[in-house]
Design a protein around this motif. Structure first.
Motif, PDB file in Angstrom:
ATOM      1  N   VAL A 132       0.845  -1.194   0.000  1.00  0.00           N
ATOM      2  CA  VAL A 132       0.000   0.000   0.000  1.00  0.00           C
ATOM      3  C   VAL A 132       0.877   1.239   0.000  1.00  0.00           C
ATOM      4  O   VAL A 132       1.848   1.334   0.761  1.00  0.00           O
ATOM      5  CB  VAL A 132      -0.935   0.023   1.229  1.00  0.00           C
ATOM      6  CG1 VAL A 132      -1.733   1.327   1.279  1.00  0.00           C
ATOM      7  CG2 VAL A 132      -1.871  -1.181   1.203  1.00  0.00           C
ATOM      8  N   VAL A 133       0.534   2.187  -0.869  1.00  0.00           N
ATOM      9  CA  VAL A 133       1.176   3.490  -0.919  1.00  0.00           C
ATOM     10  C   VAL A 133       0.116   4.497  -0.462  1.00  0.00           C
ATOM     11  O   VAL A 133      -0.870   4.714  -1.163  1.00  0.00           O
ATOM     12  CB  VAL A 133       1.669   3.812  -2.337  1.00  0.00           C
ATOM     13  CG1 VAL A 133       2.291   5.203  -2.370  1.00  0.00           C
ATOM     14  CG2 VAL A 133       2.662   2.760  -2.810  1.00  0.00           C
ATOM     15  N   ASP A 134       0.306   5.075   0.716  1.00  0.00           N
ATOM     16  CA  ASP A 134      -0.766   5.866   1.335  1.00  0.00           C
ATOM     17  C   ASP A 134      -0.660   7.336   0.944  1.00  0.00           C
ATOM     18  O   ASP A 134      -0.266   8.195   1.732  1.00  0.00           O
ATOM     19  CB  ASP A 134      -0.731   5.695   2.850  1.00  0.00           C
ATOM     20  CG  ASP A 134      -2.067   6.051   3.493  1.00  0.00           C
ATOM     21  OD1 ASP A 134      -2.918   6.652   2.798  1.00  0.00           O
ATOM     22  OD2 ASP A 134      -2.257   5.729   4.683  1.00  0.00           O
ATOM     23  N   PHE A 135      -1.047   7.621  -0.312  1.00  0.00           N
ATOM     24  CA  PHE A 135      -1.018   8.997  -0.796  1.00  0.00           C
ATOM     25  C   PHE A 135      -2.008   9.887  -0.042  1.00  0.00           C
ATOM     26  O   PHE A 135      -1.782  11.089   0.109  1.00  0.00           O
ATOM     27  CB  PHE A 135      -1.336   9.042  -2.285  1.00  0.00           C
ATOM     28  CG  PHE A 135      -0.223   8.590  -3.186  1.00  0.00           C
ATOM     29  CD1 PHE A 135       1.094   8.574  -2.756  1.00  0.00           C
ATOM     30  CD2 PHE A 135      -0.489   8.189  -4.487  1.00  0.00           C
ATOM     31  CE1 PHE A 135       2.126   8.166  -3.592  1.00  0.00           C
ATOM     32  CE2 PHE A 135       0.531   7.788  -5.332  1.00  0.00           C
ATOM     33  CZ  PHE A 135       1.841   7.777  -4.888  1.00  0.00           C
ATOM     34  N   ASP A 136      -3.101   9.302   0.418  1.00  0.00           N
ATOM     35  CA  ASP A 136      -4.082  10.068   1.175  1.00  0.00           C
ATOM     36  C   ASP A 136      -3.455  10.634   2.448  1.00  0.00           C
ATOM     37  O   ASP A 136      -3.470  11.845   2.682  1.00  0.00           O
ATOM     38  CB  ASP A 136      -5.289   9.186   1.500  1.00  0.00           C
ATOM     39  CG  ASP A 136      -6.255   9.851   2.475  1.00  0.00           C
ATOM     40  OD1 ASP A 136      -6.560  11.039   2.288  1.00  0.00           O
ATOM     41  OD2 ASP A 136      -6.667   9.184   3.442  1.00  0.00           O
ATOM     42  N   THR A 137      -2.882   9.774   3.264  1.00  0.00           N
ATOM     43  CA  THR A 137      -2.266  10.228   4.509  1.00  0.00           C
ATOM     44  C   THR A 137      -1.120  11.196   4.244  1.00  0.00           C
ATOM     45  O   THR A 137      -0.916  12.156   4.986  1.00  0.00           O
ATOM     46  CB  THR A 137      -1.771   9.022   5.327  1.00  0.00           C
ATOM     47  OG1 THR A 137      -2.897   8.201   5.658  1.00  0.00           O
ATOM     48  CG2 THR A 137      -1.082   9.462   6.606  1.00  0.00           C
ATOM     49  N   ALA A 138      -0.384  10.969   3.161  1.00  0.00           N
ATOM     50  CA  ALA A 138       0.766  11.828   2.852  1.00  0.00           C
ATOM     51  C   ALA A 138       0.358  13.238   2.470  1.00  0.00           C
ATOM     52  O   ALA A 138       1.170  14.166   2.603  1.00  0.00           O
ATOM     53  CB  ALA A 138       1.571  11.210   1.716  1.00  0.00           C
ATOM     54  N   SER A 139      -0.882  13.413   2.013  1.00  0.00           N
ATOM     55  CA  SER A 139      -1.253  14.711   1.435  1.00  0.00           C
ATOM     56  C   SER A 139      -2.389  15.434   2.137  1.00  0.00           C
ATOM     57  O   SER A 139      -2.551  16.643   1.938  1.00  0.00           O
ATOM     58  CB  SER A 139      -1.639  14.521  -0.036  1.00  0.00           C
ATOM     59  OG  SER A 139      -2.785  13.690  -0.164  1.00  0.00           O
ATOM     60  N   HIS A 140      -3.203  14.733   2.955  1.00  0.00           N
ATOM     61  CA  HIS A 140      -4.377  15.423   3.496  1.00  0.00           C
ATOM     62  C   HIS A 140      -4.040  16.243   4.743  1.00  0.00           C
ATOM     63  O   HIS A 140      -3.007  16.046   5.385  1.00  0.00           O
ATOM     64  CB  HIS A 140      -5.531  14.447   3.748  1.00  0.00           C
ATOM     65  CG  HIS A 140      -5.384  13.557   4.946  1.00  0.00           C
ATOM     66  ND1 HIS A 140      -5.667  12.203   4.908  1.00  0.00           N
ATOM     67  CD2 HIS A 140      -5.010  13.797   6.237  1.00  0.00           C
ATOM     68  CE1 HIS A 140      -5.470  11.678   6.101  1.00  0.00           C
ATOM     69  NE2 HIS A 140      -5.060  12.630   6.924  1.00  0.00           N
ATOM     70  N   ASP A 141      -4.935  17.152   5.036  1.00  0.00           N
ATOM     71  CA  ASP A 141      -4.820  17.992   6.228  1.00  0.00           C
ATOM     72  C   ASP A 141      -5.314  17.177   7.424  1.00  0.00           C
ATOM     73  O   ASP A 141      -6.486  16.778   7.455  1.00  0.00           O
ATOM     74  CB  ASP A 141      -5.679  19.240   6.033  1.00  0.00           C
ATOM     75  CG  ASP A 141      -5.569  20.232   7.180  1.00  0.00           C
ATOM     76  OD1 ASP A 141      -4.997  19.880   8.240  1.00  0.00           O
ATOM     77  OD2 ASP A 141      -6.063  21.364   7.023  1.00  0.00           O
ATOM     78  N   PRO A 142      -4.476  16.891   8.415  1.00  0.00           N
ATOM     79  CA  PRO A 142      -4.941  16.093   9.560  1.00  0.00           C
ATOM     80  C   PRO A 142      -6.163  16.687  10.251  1.00  0.00           C
ATOM     81  O   PRO A 142      -6.991  15.945  10.792  1.00  0.00           O
ATOM     82  CB  PRO A 142      -3.721  16.076  10.487  1.00  0.00           C
ATOM     83  CG  PRO A 142      -2.552  16.292   9.589  1.00  0.00           C
ATOM     84  CD  PRO A 142      -3.047  17.228   8.520  1.00  0.00           C
ATOM     85  N   ALA A 143      -6.295  18.001  10.211  1.00  0.00           N
ATOM     86  CA  ALA A 143      -7.450  18.651  10.843  1.00  0.00           C
ATOM     87  C   ALA A 143      -8.690  18.600   9.964  1.00  0.00           C
ATOM     88  O   ALA A 143      -9.810  18.733  10.468  1.00  0.00           O
ATOM     89  CB  ALA A 143      -7.107  20.103  11.176  1.00  0.00           C
TER      90      ALA A 143
END
Length: 342
Positions: A296-307
């Motif tokens: 899995v390459v987690d592009f979502d976690t790498a790019s989204h705003d945690p807030a």
């Protein structure tokens, strides 16, 4: 035509791939040359090599077919610009092209393929007939195809800068001493389920992934965003069923399938809660133990705003809320675990 390809790995020989996949009739190409680009439309003449197809200086490509050249002795540096030049003697319209290449390419009148510098060429940002450069290196462990849509194609990065996330991945692989070719098969607007901007990922998977030279891995990235970013999105189940289909196709040929999570796109004009639910469901499936993904390459976690996880981190948003900027593309490339390519 003189078209510029930015390499990923180094090599001692190379082959040129030409395609007439979507042509209306056969296309003849002649006087094919390969050389190291110096600047603009100019090449370093001492590096120029003639390219042959079956020992001949020209090739006629039938409709729906591709042509792969003979191997040519040509020293190819990693992460360098290579110019591939050829002459198309007839006047037929070329319909096999990559319309958004983010690379300045050149067209000049007459058969000037072997000239070191083109005189008053016109320019465009597309690739015509040229479908690949196969750099051959005995130390290479294989190639990885990055299959996706506009984010993989590099929208949000500057033209001629080679800052698409696959380019950034190639830099990381080289810095780590890993000889893995990176083949970018991103098409802006492409989707997983439906044809439109090119054939769907399902329909082009065999040609664009499984038929690539020495392919060992595929990273499937942002195509499904173009399925869900509209007023009538498919369900997550429909997306994951198609994903499973191409995973199985890869596994049948011994290719490892690396699944990328989908990056956020709120508040793009196509965003809906139903589309967001499909994205969430797809990403949850990709992250699950039973997805069939080999990594899995987690592009979502790498790019989204945690807030605000439905949106990009502001520092990574290129302004349209759909595509990351150059820093976001780099963050995506940085999130790829290089141990997946072992």
């Amino acid at each position: 035509m003189r078209q510029i390809v930015h390499t990923s790995i180094s090599g001692t020989t190379a082959r040129v791939q030409l395609s007439n996949a979507f042509g209306a009739g056969p296309v003849t190409v002649s006087d094919i040359n390969i050389a190291r680009r110096s600047q603009g439309s100019s090449v370093t003449s001492s590096t120029n090599r003639r390219v042959t197809f079956g020992g001949k200086s020209s090739v006629t490509i039938p409709v729906g077919a591709k042509a792969v050249s003979d191997s040519v002795a040509f020293a190819v540096p990693a992460l360098s610009d290579v110019a591939i030049s050829f002459y198309v003697p007839s006047q037929e319209t070329i319909t096999t092209q990559h319309g958004l290449g983010l690379q300045t390419n050149y067209v000049a009148a007459g058969d000037v393929s072997s000239h070191a510098t083109l005189t008053n060429p016109t320019t465009n940002g597309e690739y015509n007939l040229l479908s690949g450069l196969d750099v051959q290196n005995s130390a290479a462990t294989g190639s990885v195809v990055t299959l996706g849509a506009s984010i993989t194609d590099g929208i949000g990065s500057l033209s001629d800068a080679n800052r698409r996330w696959p380019n950034d991945l190639a830099v990381r692989l080289n810095q780590a001493g890993r000889t893995v070719g990176v083949l970018n098969e991103g098409i802006s607007g492409n989707a997983l389920l439906h044809d439109g901007s090119g054939q769907s990922a399902v329909n082009r998977f065999t040609r664009d992934v499984l038929q690539q030279p020495n392919v060992k891995w595929v990273v499937f990235a942002d195509d499904p965003i173009n399925d869900v970013n509209n007023s009538n999105p498919p369900s997550a189940a429909q997306l994951t069923a198609a994903l499973t289909q191409i995973i199985n196709a890869a596994h049948a040929q011994g290719v490892k399938f690396l699944c990328a999570t989908l990056t956020p796109f709120k508040p793009d004009s196509g965003w809906t809660q139903a589309g967001e639910d499909s994205r969430d469901g797809y990403d949850a499936f990709v992250r699950s133990a039973n997805s069939g993904c080999d990594g899995v390459v987690d592009f979502d976690t790498a790019s989204h705003d945690p807030a605000n996880p439905e949106q990009y981190l502001p520092a990574y948003d290129n302004g349209d809320h759909l595509h990351p900027n150059t820093d976001g593309l780099q963050a995506m490339a940085n999130s790829v675990n290089l141990n997946l390519f072992s």
